[in-house]
Design a protein around this motif. Structure first.
Motif, PDB file in Angstrom:
ATOM      1  N   LEU A   1      12.119  -5.459   6.416  1.00 52.67           N
ATOM      2  CA  LEU A   1      10.937  -6.270   6.077  1.00 52.67           C
ATOM      3  C   LEU A   1      11.429  -7.479   5.288  1.00 52.67           C
ATOM      4  O   LEU A   1      11.854  -7.354   4.129  1.00 52.67           O
ATOM      5  N   LEU A   2      11.420  -8.646   5.930  1.00 51.68           N
ATOM      6  CA  LEU A   2      12.016  -9.828   5.326  1.00 51.68           C
ATOM      7  C   LEU A   2      11.187 -10.405   4.180  1.00 51.68           C
ATOM      8  O   LEU A   2      11.735 -11.092   3.321  1.00 51.68           O
ATOM      9  N   ASP A   3       9.864 -10.157   4.194  1.00 50.51           N
ATOM     10  CA  ASP A   3       9.017 -10.718   3.128  1.00 50.51           C
ATOM     11  C   ASP A   3       7.928  -9.721   2.780  1.00 50.51           C
ATOM     12  O   ASP A   3       7.171  -9.302   3.658  1.00 50.51           O
ATOM     13  N   PRO A   4       7.847  -9.312   1.521  1.00 49.80           N
ATOM     14  CA  PRO A   4       6.828  -8.323   1.123  1.00 49.80           C
ATOM     15  C   PRO A   4       5.438  -8.949   1.114  1.00 49.80           C
ATOM     16  O   PRO A   4       5.273 -10.150   0.932  1.00 49.80           O
ATOM     17  N   TRP A   5       4.458  -8.096   1.313  1.00 50.17           N
ATOM     18  CA  TRP A   5       3.048  -8.533   1.301  1.00 50.17           C
ATOM     19  C   TRP A   5       2.285  -7.602   0.379  1.00 50.17           C
ATOM     20  O   TRP A   5       2.659  -6.450   0.186  1.00 50.17           O
TER      21      TRP A   5
ATOM     22  N   ASN B   1      15.451   4.373   8.318  1.00 50.03           N
ATOM     23  CA  ASN B   1      15.857   3.655   7.102  1.00 50.03           C
ATOM     24  C   ASN B   1      15.084   2.341   7.020  1.00 50.03           C
ATOM     25  O   ASN B   1      15.079   1.553   7.988  1.00 50.03           O
ATOM     26  N   VAL B   2      14.430   2.162   5.884  1.00 50.69           N
ATOM     27  CA  VAL B   2      13.593   0.978   5.689  1.00 50.69           C
ATOM     28  C   VAL B   2      14.179   0.142   4.555  1.00 50.69           C
ATOM     29  O   VAL B   2      14.455   0.671   3.461  1.00 50.69           O
ATOM     30  N   TYR B   3      14.369  -1.159   4.812  1.00 51.89           N
ATOM     31  CA  TYR B   3      14.884  -2.073   3.791  1.00 51.89           C
ATOM     32  C   TYR B   3      13.863  -3.189   3.569  1.00 51.89           C
ATOM     33  O   TYR B   3      13.442  -3.859   4.531  1.00 51.89           O
ATOM     34  N   ARG B   4      13.506  -3.377   2.313  1.00 50.98           N
ATOM     35  CA  ARG B   4      12.641  -4.498   1.932  1.00 50.98           C
ATOM     36  C   ARG B   4      13.492  -5.519   1.200  1.00 50.98           C
ATOM     37  O   ARG B   4      14.095  -5.207   0.167  1.00 50.98           O
TER      38      ARG B   4
END
Length: 989
Positions: free
Chosen positions: A912-916, A939-942
């Motif tokens: 996720l390149l940009d958090p919301w 695997n999730v990367y923020r």
């Protein structure tokens, strides 16, 4: 000591005259007196020497400025009163030389002090004389009274001409009938001054302040003084300016006595001392209240004074020209009435209507009648008003109507054995009335605990604009009905309503609802939680109730819904068989068709596309022979009139967050479509606020909640403000029977683990400097706009979006910064190298398609194959299939385009390149791969840029997630709105 000495000693104990030689006997003192003289005042010579004055005599004009002066005198050896050397300035300093009486000196000193205290510091004065006209204090008379006890003499000349000090003086008018100055029966009207009852000439009278007067004569000189019985009025002062006698001819006597005498009597005392004139008795004022009763429980109140045949409105105050009115007497009546009423008296014409008229008639009118000087005249028929004071007992009923989801609600209140119908009761409660008047004149107070509770329940059940057709309760409000039952003494329910309520209570009870067998045409193996969902859906369908299937993403909501449709189709055959309408996002329509063909191949499925619409195929034609018609929200909106013409078995809204905006056409159409069963499918029933939840339930369960405005008052604002814990509990109780929500953690234990991690990214130095400069500029601009968020919302979010874009890549704001490196893309590429090298595949999400484009350029430059999907992609399904079956290890997806309707279990890494700040949107993106069918750990990367607005967004997102859990999953309570304080927090570094 001689025997007689004790007598002297005992006498000396109480007799001051027997004191020792400190005082001599009184006859050893020089006699003192107070000389009174009428003096004519002249012009002021100067401010220090005072006024010039001389002794007045018989030749002095009576119009001259005459004053009564006094000074101390002593008696000479020859017996005359002489002035000598004693005056007001030195009277206290001759005790020894002139052998003055100390008591007399003390008395004279008090007189000097009294004069100075009332005359003022700089008033004109003479050292030898004090002018009594200047003394404004009535203490003068008590001082004069004590003079006689001290042996002080008051004189007017050398030979002890006495001065008369009277006890009481009166100023008034005396009227006698005489023929001396005209015809018999003429009236002589003259001012009259009397001292102790003795009449004095009015042309030689002067006032002493407002507390006394004196008269005088010359040759010989005499002076008489007396305090007035009452303070002197302005009218009495005016009377002394016209001392002559007026002759009223006998022919005018009646006119004088009827029109002029009352006015004179009001101003001053008027008498006929010899009884020769019979003065009319004064008419006492009577206050009259005219109470006029009119149809419709209307009472008009009018007040007026009555003097014999004369009538004057109460609102008109008496004037000097009102010869017959008596202001003093009127004031006494008003004061008595005010005391009886415990407050003010209305003066203007007043109209009371309804219960106000009843209460006034029963409680206020009797008190007015009992007041002296007041009379009540009643016009019209007085209703038999009666207040009901017993404890109310409630009976609640429901009656079926011709509307599918509504029942008429009747509440009967019984007080003192009398039944109160529901319509006027609820109207009064909704309008905030404190009392209710019934048609027979009885009325009751609504300020009782039972009515306070009823008001709250009414707010849940209806809006005021529905009351012309009666109050209604929705079949979905089972918990509200339970509240009514707790409040009411008894309930009388409609049969179908009883069945509905019983069914909903079965949903909320401890025992599970009866399991529904799977349909024969279902070609799928359902997990236990999916079978529970299917049973719940069939229960709602069987009872004609709508609901929200809010299972977590990836738990098979589509499968459960298709099983329901198959069950409904198999149990309904022949002429009564109708198709279900499924409305979904455009990108998901094809997936629905494919899933239906896969899991329920026996159902006739029609997917409506834009091509069919362009070819002129109507919704009715698409529905002919179909069991399921699947269309998009766009086509549903464009062709709604056609969809409305079809008789549907039910409406199914997939990704129902598309109708969360209650003002949108999609929401309006979903509410308006006539279908006996409506189901909303969404993993995010509440994306941003409680209003989303309300909007969805307005479609599937109309009447569960009141209007949006009332919902905001009852739930949204209290919960957002942090004091709505009880409201939150009530909200969850309302929605629980009609919403099914299971999370993957609870029911999908066989899903592989999901690892989430935040990758902190440091901006390059030049990028950091640029960001900080923009931040300060935007912060200064925004902080002045936050006082009115509604007005400035667009500007505020535009600035926040600029800062978010700048956190990603400076060139997104302006291409002049294209040479400035993007640390985020550097970090992404570093991680993708490792992911791809280990044989994994990744989904990369961003809300900004421009940033996805930058990422695509970097991947291409690095020689990494990828697929790309955003809202502008025309062949969406082909792109998805290409990634699922191809070799590209990376799929670039915009958050909006890929947040739903995708099954991409081929990937096991998510970036996720940009958090919301909407956590539901992120979870939807992640669950494209972490769903049923996934066999590998996800695997999730923020990626979060340190020291930027993205850090604040992460904190705000966490708060939003807690709100979702508070309403949907547990009992926590957190704020629900993006407020001005939230915005300030985003800008605070």
């Amino acid at each position: 000591m001689p025997s007689a000495s004790w007598k002297t000693a005992v006498t000396a104990m109480t007799d001051a005259r027997a004191a020792s030689g400190s005082r001599t006997v009184s006859h050893d003192f020089t006699p003192m007196g107070l000389l009174f003289e009428v003096r004519e005042m002249g012009a002021l010579r100067d401010r220090w020497r005072g006024a010039s004055a001389k002794t007045a005599d018989i030749n002095t004009p009576r119009s001259a400025d005459l004053r009564l002066a006094i000074r101390p005198v002593t008696r000479s050896v020859s017996g005359n009163w002489v002035r000598g050397t004693v005056n007001w300035s030195n009277v206290g300093y001759h005790t020894g030389r002139l052998r003055l009486n100390p008591e007399h000196q003390s008395w004279l000193a008090q007189l000097v002090a009294l004069d100075r205290s009332t005359r003022g510091t700089y008033g004109a004065a003479e050292p030898d004389w004090i002018y009594l006209d200047h003394i404004g204090s009535p203490l003068l008379w008590s001082l004069f009274e004590s003079a006689a006890e001290l042996g002080m003499e008051f004189v007017t000349g050398k030979k002890s001409t006495p001065v008369t000090i009277g006890h009481g003086a009166t100023l008034g008018i005396e009227i006698v009938s005489t023929s001396e100055h005209g015809n018999p029966g003429d009236l002589l009207v003259a001012p009259a001054i009397r001292i102790d009852g003795e009449r004095r000439p009015t042309d030689a009278v002067r006032l002493l302040g407002d507390h006394g007067l004196y008269t005088f004569t010359f040759d010989p000189t005499t002076v008489a003084l007396a305090p007035t019985v009452e303070p002197v009025t302005e009218e009495q002062r005016q009377l002394l300016k016209s001392p002559s006698t007026i002759v009223v001819p006998a022919s005018d006597a009646d006119e004088f006595l009827s029109q002029y005498y009352p006015k004179l009597r009001r101003a001053v005392s008027v008498t006929s001392p010899d009884g020769s004139v019979e003065l009319p008795e004064a008419s006492a004022p009577g206050l009259v209240l005219t109470a006029t009763y009119s149809p419709g429980n209307m009472l008009t109140l009018g007040w007026h004074w009555e003097y014999g045949s004369e009538r004057v409105p109460l609102a008109v105050s008496p004037t000097v020209d009102d010869e017959f009115r008596d202001p003093v007497a009127e004031r006494e009546v008003i004061d008595a009435l005010r005391e009886a009423l415990g407050g003010g008296v209305p003066t203007a014409l007043t109209t009371l209507v309804g219960v106000d008229a009843a209460e006034f008639s029963e409680h206020v009118l009797p008190r007015i009648r009992e007041t002296d000087g007041v009379r009540v005249d009643v016009v019209g028929d007085v209703p038999e008003y009666r207040e009901l004071t017993g404890v109310p007992a409630l009976t609640v009923t429901t009656v079926e109507t011709d509307q599918r989801d509504w029942f008429d609600l009747g509440v009967v209140v019984t007080v003192d054995g009398k039944k109160v119908p529901f319509a006027p009761l609820f109207t009064a409660l909704a309008k905030g009335s404190n009392k209710l008047l019934l048609i027979d004149g009885s009325y009751l107070s609504l300020r009782q605990p039972v009515f306070d509770q009823l008001r709250e329940l009414i707010a849940e059940a209806s809006e005021l604009d529905e009351w012309e057709t009666g109050l209604r309760i929705s079949r979905y409000q089972a918990s509200l009905w339970a509240d009514f039952e707790d409040l009411a003494e008894e309930t009388v329910q409609a049969i179908s309503w009883r069945e509905t309520v019983a069914g909903l209570r079965e949903l909320t009870g401890d025992a599970p609802i009866e399991t529904t067998p799977l349909p024969a045409g279902l070609q799928a193996e359902m997990r236990p939680y999916q079978r529970d969902g299917y049973t719940w859906l069939t229960f709602l369908w069987r009872h004609g109730l709508g609901g929200v299937l809010a299972d977590d993403m990836g738990l098979g909501k589509t499968l459960q819904t298709l099983a329901l449709v198959a069950h409904a189709t198999e149990t309904t055959s022949g002429i009564g068989r109708k198709p279900f309408l499924v409305v979904a996002p455009t990108s998901v329509v094809s997936n629905w068709v494919a899933e239906a063909q896969r899991f329920t191949p026996g159902l006739a499925v029609t997917g409506v596309t834009r091509t069919q619409r362009k070819s002129g195929i109507s919704p009715a034609e698409s529905a002919r022979g179909a069991d399921i018609v699947i269309t998009s929200y766009a086509l549903f909106r464009l062709d709604f009139a056609g969809y409305q013409e079809v008789a549907w078995a039910g409406l199914i809204l997939d990704e129902a967050q598309f109708v969360k905006n209650a003002t949108s056409k999609a929401h309006e159409n979903a509410v308006a479509l006539d279908a006996p069963f409506k189901l909303a499918i969404t993993g995010t029933p509440m994306e941003n606020s409680l209003t989303d939840l309300w909007a969805i339930f307005q479609i599937v369960a109309p009447g569960l909640f009141p209007s949006g405005r009332k919902f905001a008052e009852e739930y949204t604002r209290p919960i957002a403000a942090g004091y709505g814990l009880e409201r939150l509990a009530r909200l969850r109780r309302r929605i629980r029977p009609l919403m099914m929500r299971r999370t993957k953690q609870l029911v999908a234990s066989d899903l592989p683990p999901k690892q989430e991690q935040v990758l902190h990214v440091d901006l390059a130095p030049a990028h950091r400097k640029l960001y900080d400069r923009f931040l300060q500029r935007e912060r200064q601009k925004l902080l002045g706009l936050l006082t009115d968020m509604n007005k400035n919302r667009f500007i505020v979010f535009r600035s926040l979006t600029l800062l978010r874009m700048l956190s990603l890549d400076a060139s997104l704001v302006d291409e002049q910064y294209a040479s400035m490196p993007s640390a985020k893309l550097d970090v992404l590429l570093d991680h993708l190298d490792d992911v791809i090298a280990e044989g994994h595949r990744a989904l990369v999400f961003s809300q900004f398609t421009s940033f996805l484009g930058k990422a695509a350029e970097r991947l291409k430059a690095a020689g990494i194959e990828y697929e790309y999907l955003d809202g502008s992609t025309t062949r969406r399904s082909e792109v998805i299939d290409r990634f699922r079956g191809g070799e590209a290890p990376v799929f670039l997806i915009s958050l909006k385009a890929g947040g739903f309707g995708l099954n991409l279990t081929e990937a096991d890494y998510v970036f996720l390149l940009d958090p919301w700040w909407n956590p539901a949107a992120e979870e939807q993106a992640i669950d494209r791969t972490h769903r049923i069918g996934q066999t590998r750990s996800v695997n999730v990367y923020r990626l979060v840029a340190d020291g930027t607005i993205e850090e604040k967004v992460m904190a705000l997102k966490e708060q939003k997630a807690r709100l979702f859990d508070a309403v949907i999953d547990d009992d926590q309570l957190f704020s629900s709105t993006l407020s001005a304080d939230d915005i300030r927090g985003l800008l605070d570094f």
